[in-house]
Design a protein around this motif. Structure first.
Motif, PDB file in Angstrom:
ATOM      1  N   TRP A   1      -7.367   5.441   1.452  1.00  0.00           N
ATOM      2  CA  TRP A   1      -6.466   4.475   2.010  1.00  0.00           C
ATOM      3  C   TRP A   1      -7.184   3.551   3.577  1.00  0.00           C
TER       4      TRP A   1
ATOM      5  N   SER B   1       1.084  -1.524  -0.367  1.00  0.00           N
ATOM      6  CA  SER B   1      -0.223  -0.109  -0.368  1.00  0.00           C
ATOM      7  C   SER B   1       0.475   1.100  -0.273  1.00  0.00           C
TER       8      SER B   1
ATOM      9  N   SER C   1      -3.269  11.368  -3.851  1.00  0.00           N
ATOM     10  CA  SER C   1      -2.987  10.193  -2.974  1.00  0.00           C
ATOM     11  C   SER C   1      -1.736   9.180  -4.054  1.00  0.00           C
TER      12      SER C   1
ATOM     13  N   ASP D   1      -2.774   5.810  -4.331  1.00  0.00           N
ATOM     14  CA  ASP D   1      -3.214   5.220  -5.497  1.00  0.00           C
ATOM     15  C   ASP D   1      -3.483   5.177  -6.964  1.00  0.00           C
TER      16      ASP D   1
ATOM     17  N   GLN E   1      -4.995  10.985   0.078  1.00  0.00           N
ATOM     18  CA  GLN E   1      -5.553   9.861   0.450  1.00  0.00           C
ATOM     19  C   GLN E   1      -6.827   9.382   1.181  1.00  0.00           C
TER      20      GLN E   1
ATOM     21  N   GLU F   1      -6.704   4.674  -7.920  1.00  0.00           N
ATOM     22  CA  GLU F   1      -7.875   5.389  -7.525  1.00  0.00           C
ATOM     23  C   GLU F   1      -8.041   6.848  -8.587  1.00  0.00           C
TER      24      GLU F   1
ATOM     25  N   LYS G   1      -6.175  -5.443  -2.671  1.00  0.00           N
ATOM     26  CA  LYS G   1      -5.372  -4.787  -4.450  1.00  0.00           C
ATOM     27  C   LYS G   1      -5.633  -6.156  -5.173  1.00  0.00           C
TER      28      LYS G   1
END
Lengths: 311, 517
Positions: free
Chosen positions: B429, B166, B457, B459, B426, B462, B196
């Motif tokens: 998260w 992460s 972020s 991610d 985030q 995302e 994930k």
């Protein structure tokens, strides 16, 4: 060399040694992440217990051990309350001090006015006969009572323990991040309890030194704020044993100067000298707080936080 | 047929009011990379805590290499050959890498020249580490390496990894996967916890899917799609966020020009010449590895840290560089910080009090210095209702909500204030897939209603899902921005690692934007 100089130095040593004991003890406690504000209370209970045993048995060794044991017993109360019953550390520590002051007054009721012969001193006759520097070295380094030497050993031993031994590393880890220590599998509260007991024993020893050596008699409230100075000392020394030792002599010197300032012709009001240790501590706090890295490296990150294992 | 390395049967763990694990069975073979898949609160962490001896189960047993065992504490687990890398690393900031490793292994192992053994292991597995550095000076990726090396030193037979990727860049993830595949080849079993799905498809041999404390299915990730696994995990159909069509972007709502900021924290990141603008109706995504200035940028944008140059931040037509958070809220800005408890919400305060704290200015909840309790409660109830926050009522404390629910509440609180600019750090998260989808959808809807949205972020999935343009922050400097179909995940990964790339040349690459839908 003025003739008051050597007695002055001697009295600095005896005034400083209680700070060394109580300060180093509290340092270990705080390194494990616990803030025990009850140092003053543990010291005074140590002082009265040691004095009582000293006067009745006449044995210095027994008296000193009793002082340490009494301090640890006080610390046990604190440890169980804060670590296992999760009471607030600050409030419990303050209560411990108040309790200790009251308890010691009660215990010492019948002992006011009695005196104690003092602890054995270590003599090194040969070294003291070296001409010229002999007497000075002799006064500074030799001929003190055993506890003074023990305080030096303690400082070195605690420094070694914290930085070189595995157990010391675990203790620091517990104070740094108790959740991580728990998840790796260290018994957080047991480590803390042992640290708290050690801190109590050392505070009791400091108290015993006061009533057995510094002023070998019992007076109510005789610690007179020394426990608070020891607490301030730990922060002043930024949690390093050697610095606690140096700081103890600095603060010890200040308390002696406070007594003799008038006699020495120094025109500083005694109140200012009495304030000095606390002012110095605030100053040091301000200085180290300016640099967050210094705080992060020295101050235990979990200081004063209760640990409760979730699940 | 070899004996399983680890076998669990009927593991049950109850907490007051919840059954965290109910009759869970799990079998891990030697050399197998086994995924444990589930939403937050599905019981994955409880299960691995049991395996690692951090907590006991109420019922059920465990077999290790065919023999029934009891693991009373993590030390016993390590002695058997079980190593674990925690999601929230079990590291000590003020201590060195070597000390941290020594603390996590047995006293016998820590004896002798640990320093050189660390260097040996880290060199042979390509996990670069300097044993003498202090942990607080290391990046998140480096910190994870400490945990991995710590486990490897004990020559484990089973390695448990809790959400290991992460915090890593795509390249770091690739490196980690190489190490894990090599370990698996050497016969080490790996229990890999993640949500994930793309990673699990790529890495794992088997997957066990958990929901509400129970095992719902086992599957072969190679034969499933990310979507089918997500649906097994949630127990219902996954609604992917939908991007509303035909949004016209309007005038710039948030303009940042040559923003410089010296971090007050010794180990913080200074910001250098950051410039960007977000138009109304547009979502700008900022990617980057944690600790490259995201927190600092958030602090500067929210007004928690002020800058000398008032013109460097403009909301609408107001210059606000020197204005505090309240003034910025009044100017139309909303923010959702990274840390939910303690920053986004006050843990011990009730939901309505938390709603009041950020909504007071724009929702008019204060009358001559007095809190409008009824109005605040109504506002909080509105948030709970509209954003489907699961809670018995607005009198409950913020810390009684699960991560995903609290995040939905905080988002609702900010969105209902009708911001013209919203900055989020985030946003999803540690939030379960269902709530994450709802949160992303609300960002898309907000932009469709004409707000300017900035999403910072780590991610990448995302960002590709919601952003109209993506920029990368690295060591306090912001790159240019590109629409998601003109830049690939790999190129962003390189930018995140501070390597210059020219995505314009790759704009026509067919792999562009190759992310999991």
């Amino acid at each position: 060399m003025p003739e008051w100089f050597i007695p002055f130095l001697l009295s600095v040593v005896t005034a400083s040694t209680p700070f060394v004991f109580a300060g180093i003890g509290e340092l270990v406690v705080e390194k494990s992440g616990v803030l025990n504000l009850g140092v003053e209370g543990m010291m005074i209970v140590g002082a009265v217990s040691a004095f009582a045993v000293g006067v009745t048995t006449g044995s210095g060794a027994l008296a000193v051990l009793t002082g340490a044991f009494a301090g640890a017993a006080m610390a046990l109360i604190f440890g169980v309350l804060t670590l296992y019953l999760l009471s607030n550390q600050v409030a419990t520590g303050l209560a411990l001090t108040l309790f200790g002051l009251g308890l010691s007054a009660l215990m010492g009721h019948g002992m006011v006015g009695k005196t104690f012969a003092g602890l054995p001193h270590l003599e090194f006759p040969l070294l003291e006969q070296i001409p010229v520097i002999g007497p000075l070295i002799g006064t500074l380094l030799l001929g003190h009572d055993v506890l003074v030497y023990f305080s030096v050993v303690l400082m070195i031993a605690v420094g070694w323990f914290l930085n070189k031994s595995r157990a010391g590393m675990v203790l620091r880890a517990v104070g740094e991040n108790h959740n991580a220590a728990h998840s790796i599998g260290y018994p957080v509260n047991l480590v803390r309890l042992l640290a708290v007991l050690f801190g109590g024993a050392m505070a009791g020893l400091g108290g015993a030194y006061l009533s057995l050596v510094h002023t070998p008699l019992w007076v109510e409230n005789m610690t007179a704020g020394r426990g608070w100075i020891a607490l301030a000392l730990v922060v002043f020394a930024s949690w390093r044993p050697a610095r606690v030792f140096v700081g103890a002599y600095l603060f010890g010197g200040l308390t002696i100067m406070q007594l003799h300032a008038q006699g020495l012709g120094i025109e500083i009001p005694p109140q200012v000298l009495a304030m000095a240790p606390y002012l110095a501590t605030i100053l040091v706090l301000v200085i180290i707080s300016r640099d967050s890295a210094l705080i992060r490296l020295n101050a235990p990150a979990c200081l004063g936080k209760s640990f409760h294992a979730t699940g | 047929m070899t004996a399983p390395r680890l076998e669990l049967k009927g593991v049950t763990k109850r907490y007051p009011g919840v059954v965290a694990n109910n009759n869970v069975d799990l079998t891990v073979m030697p050399g197998e990379i086994h995924a444990l898949l589930g939403e937050n609160g599905a019981g994955k962490s409880t299960l691995v805590k049991f395996i690692y001896g951090v907590q006991r189960a109420d019922a059920g047993w465990m077999k290790w290499e065919g023999r029934e065992v009891e693991i009373p504490n993590p030390k016993a687990a390590r002695d058997l050959g079980i190593g674990m890398v925690f999601q929230h690393f079990s590291l000590f900031d003020a201590m060195t890498v070597e000390e941290n490793i020594a603390l996590g292994i047995s006293a016998e192992l820590a004896k002798g020249d640990l320093n050189s053994r660390i260097k040996e292991i880290s060199a042979s597995y390509g996990l670069l580490l300097d044993p003498d550095r202090y942990v607080h000076t290391l990046s998140v990726g480096e910190r994870q390496r400490i945990e991995v090396v710590r486990c490897l030193l004990q020559s484990p037979k089973l390695l448990i990894m809790d959400e290991p990727t992460s915090v890593l860049t795509p390249q770091e993830v690739e490196e980690l996967f190489k190490t894990l595949r090599r370990l698996s080849g050497e016969g080490v079993s790996i229990l890999y916890i993640s949500h994930k799905l793309q990673e699990i498809k790529e890495l794992c041999h088997t997957a066990t899917i958990m929901r509400m404390g129970e095992v719902v299915d086992d599957c072969d990730p190679a034969e499933e799609t990310a979507r089918s696994m997500a649906e097994m995990m949630m127990g219902k159909n996954l609604v992917s966020p939908e991007r509303p069509e035909g949004i016209e972007t309007g005038a710039p709502q948030l303009v940042v020009r040559n923003l410089d900021m010296e971090s007050s924290d010794h180990h913080g990141v200074d910001l250098h010449g950051i410039s960007f603008e977000v138009r109304s109706g547009e979502i700008l995504g900022i990617a980057g590895i944690a600790g490259n200035g995201q927190t600092e940028l958030m602090d500067v944008l929210s007004g928690e840290v002020l800058v000398d140059d008032d013109d460097s931040i403009i909301i609408g037509d107001k210059t606000v560089g020197g204005a505090g958070p309240v003034e910025r809220r009044a100017a139309g800005m909303s923010f959702v910080p990274e840390e939910r408890l303690g920053h986004g919400a006050v843990a011990e305060m009730t939901l309505w009090e938390n709603a009041f704290l950020s909504g007071a200015t724009r929702k008019d909840l204060l009358k001559s210095g007095f809190i409008q309790i009824n109005k605040s409660s109504k506002y909080a109830s509105e948030i709970v209702e509209q954003f489907k926050v699961k809670t018995p009522g607005v009198l409950n404390a913020a810390n009684s909500l699960s991560g995903g629910n609290l995040q939905k509440f905080i988002f609702g609180r900010e969105i209902l204030q009708d911001p013209s600019v919203i900055v989020v750090l985030q946003p999803t998260w540690g939030v379960d897939a269902g709530s994450a989808a709802a949160i992303r959808q609300s960002l898309l809807d907000l932009a469709a209603d004409g707000a300017a949205v900035l999403v910072i972020s780590q991610d990448l999935e995302e960002l590709f899902e919601v952003a109209d343009r993506i920029a990368v922050i690295c060591e306090g400097r912001l790159s240019k921005s590109w629409p998601p179909d003109e830049i690939t995940v790999d190129e962003i990964g390189l930018l995140m690692a501070g390597i210059e790339v020219d995505p314009a040349g790759a704009a026509h690459d067919s792999e562009a934007g190759g992310h999991a839908a």
